[in-house]
Scaffold this motif. Sequence first.
Motif, mmCIF file in Angstrom:
data_model
loop_
_atom_site.group_PDB
_atom_site.id
_atom_site.type_symbol
_atom_site.label_atom_id
_atom_site.label_comp_id
_atom_site.label_asym_id
_atom_site.label_seq_id
_atom_site.Cartn_x
_atom_site.Cartn_y
_atom_site.Cartn_z
ATOM 1 N N LYS A 153 0.819 -1.213 0.000
ATOM 2 C CA LYS A 153 0.000 0.000 0.000
ATOM 3 C C LYS A 153 0.856 1.268 0.000
ATOM 4 C CE LYS A 153 -4.434 -1.494 1.888
ATOM 5 N NZ LYS A 153 -4.242 -2.927 1.705
ATOM 6 N N ASP A 154 2.035 1.207 0.618
ATOM 7 C CA ASP A 154 2.911 2.378 0.693
ATOM 8 C C ASP A 154 3.846 2.367 -0.524
ATOM 9 O OD1 ASP A 154 4.939 4.279 1.227
ATOM 10 O OD2 ASP A 154 4.694 4.019 3.389
ATOM 11 N N PHE A 155 3.668 3.369 -1.400
ATOM 12 C CA PHE A 155 4.449 3.432 -2.631
ATOM 13 C C PHE A 155 5.396 4.635 -2.636
ATOM 14 C CE2 PHE A 155 0.791 0.824 -3.710
ATOM 15 C CZ PHE A 155 1.414 -0.255 -4.333
ATOM 16 N N SER A 156 5.964 4.920 -1.463
ATOM 17 C CA SER A 156 6.895 6.041 -1.343
ATOM 18 C C SER A 156 8.069 5.915 -2.299
ATOM 19 C CB SER A 156 7.416 6.140 0.093
ATOM 20 O OG SER A 156 6.374 6.371 1.007
ATOM 21 N N CYS A 157 8.486 4.682 -2.591
ATOM 22 C CA CYS A 157 9.652 4.475 -3.453
ATOM 23 C C CYS A 157 9.397 4.912 -4.889
ATOM 24 C CB CYS A 157 10.089 3.004 -3.428
ATOM 25 S SG CYS A 157 8.869 1.869 -4.100
ATOM 26 N N PHE A 158 8.140 5.145 -5.248
ATOM 27 C CA PHE A 158 7.802 5.555 -6.612
ATOM 28 C C PHE A 158 7.315 7.004 -6.676
ATOM 29 C CE2 PHE A 158 6.656 0.868 -6.885
ATOM 30 C CZ PHE A 158 7.834 0.516 -7.510
ATOM 31 N N SER A 159 7.442 7.737 -5.591
ATOM 32 C CA SER A 159 6.912 9.099 -5.544
ATOM 33 C C SER A 159 8.017 10.128 -5.668
ATOM 34 C CB SER A 159 6.168 9.318 -4.221
ATOM 35 O OG SER A 159 5.770 10.659 -4.078
ATOM 36 N N LYS A 160 7.704 11.242 -6.312
ATOM 37 C CA LYS A 160 8.614 12.377 -6.301
ATOM 38 C C LYS A 160 8.820 12.843 -4.872
ATOM 39 C CE LYS A 160 8.337 14.648 -10.802
ATOM 40 N NZ LYS A 160 7.937 15.876 -11.524
ATOM 41 N N LYS A 225 11.059 2.157 0.727
ATOM 42 C CA LYS A 225 10.375 3.457 0.612
ATOM 43 C C LYS A 225 11.324 4.551 0.119
ATOM 44 C CE LYS A 225 7.292 2.127 4.373
ATOM 45 N NZ LYS A 225 6.744 2.448 5.696
ATOM 46 N N ASP A 226 12.343 4.134 -0.622
ATOM 47 C CA ASP A 226 13.407 5.032 -1.071
ATOM 48 C C ASP A 226 13.337 5.187 -2.590
ATOM 49 O OD1 ASP A 226 15.741 6.357 -1.734
ATOM 50 O OD2 ASP A 226 17.037 5.131 -0.467
ATOM 51 N N ARG A 227 13.020 6.385 -3.070
ATOM 52 C CA ARG A 227 12.883 6.619 -4.516
ATOM 53 C C ARG A 227 14.178 6.330 -5.264
ATOM 54 N NH1 ARG A 227 12.536 6.121 -8.896
ATOM 55 N NH2 ARG A 227 11.692 7.426 -10.559
ATOM 56 N N SER A 228 15.314 6.543 -4.645
ATOM 57 C CA SER A 228 16.581 6.352 -5.347
ATOM 58 C C SER A 228 16.859 4.880 -5.667
ATOM 59 C CB SER A 228 17.733 6.932 -4.525
ATOM 60 O OG SER A 228 17.937 6.184 -3.341
ATOM 61 N N LYS A 229 16.175 3.968 -5.007
ATOM 62 C CA LYS A 229 16.398 2.545 -5.245
ATOM 63 C C LYS A 229 15.533 2.005 -6.392
ATOM 64 C CE LYS A 229 17.776 1.496 -0.476
ATOM 65 N NZ LYS A 229 19.203 1.378 -0.815
ATOM 66 N N ALA A 230 14.462 2.716 -6.748
ATOM 67 C CA ALA A 230 13.575 2.275 -7.821
ATOM 68 C C ALA A 230 14.141 2.665 -9.185
ATOM 69 C CB ALA A 230 12.188 2.885 -7.630
ATOM 70 N N GLY A 231 13.514 2.180 -10.247
ATOM 71 C CA GLY A 231 13.975 2.463 -11.597
ATOM 72 C C GLY A 231 13.708 3.899 -12.015
ATOM 73 N N GLN A 232 14.369 4.323 -13.077
ATOM 74 C CA GLN A 232 14.151 5.663 -13.602
ATOM 75 C C GLN A 232 12.745 5.783 -14.190
ATOM 76 O OE1 GLN A 232 17.254 6.454 -16.453
ATOM 77 N NE2 GLN A 232 18.682 7.141 -14.869
ATOM 78 N N SER A 233 12.230 6.983 -14.203
ATOM 79 C CA SER A 233 10.923 7.225 -14.821
ATOM 80 C C SER A 233 11.032 7.067 -16.330
ATOM 81 C CB SER A 233 10.429 8.633 -14.489
ATOM 82 O OG SER A 233 10.214 8.774 -13.109
ATOM 83 N N VAL A 234 10.086 6.351 -16.901
ATOM 84 C CA VAL A 234 10.064 6.176 -18.353
ATOM 85 C C VAL A 234 9.529 7.455 -19.002
ATOM 86 C CG1 VAL A 234 9.841 3.663 -18.276
ATOM 87 C CG2 VAL A 234 7.785 5.089 -18.168
#
Length: 250
Positions: A153-160, A225-234
């Motif tokens: 439910k927590d998608f902090s890793c994908f948020s600006k 919950k870390d945006r830097s660990k997720a993939g780049q925005s397409v």
Amino acid sequence: MNTQRFFIELSYNGTAYHGWQIQPNALSVQECLDQALSVFFRQPVQTLGCGRTDTGVHAKRFFAHFDLPGALGTQMERKVPGINSLLPYDIAVKRIFAVDNNAHARFDATSRAYKYYLHFHKDPFKLDRSWLFKGTLDIALMNQGAEILKNYKDFSCFSKSHTQTFTNNCVLTEAVFEELEDGLVFTIRADRFLRNMVRAVMGTLVRIGRKEISLTDLADILESKDRSKAGQSVPACGLYLVDVKYPFIP
């Protein structure tokens, strides 16, 4: 003065615009719509949209609301062609209809759905409407990753970062890839989305499809919950808002 609230349904090609929301020094869809409505009704009209779309993102089904003095709000279906004549060709109003004066285009939406398109071979007719992806992808693996998303439910890793939201929780009800003749389409539905979320999700699932990260890595990214660990925005060109649901709209 008594006023009536209206919902307006529209679609737009977002290539030429810096997103939906009015910007101080850039052209937006909302600015064009507000100008057209103000000219048509001969008084200032301000719309409020069901959400934001980023620069270059498209919408097949977008809702906004606005208020008018009651006397101006008659026979709205006949006014749609006139309003469309005041809009650029890449913005189209589909319908306008009266709603309860407390109805809210943003807060009353119960779900939203996006589609993201990518294609594998150069095609001039898909320019600015789909992402040209160079390489191969394991679609079955990407769908396994999409299923994992529904467990969170927590998608902090994908948020600006530094957004003004009180929570990064979203309830996903659909996330699936389908093969097209020369590409893929990813469909995702939730009660709400964070800024840049869909493009970041897509970028991360593409990394899975390229076997750069594993399904276990995806779970670790979500839990971090870390945006830097997720993939780049397409790229924005492949993203479309395709549906918004309300309890009072069949």
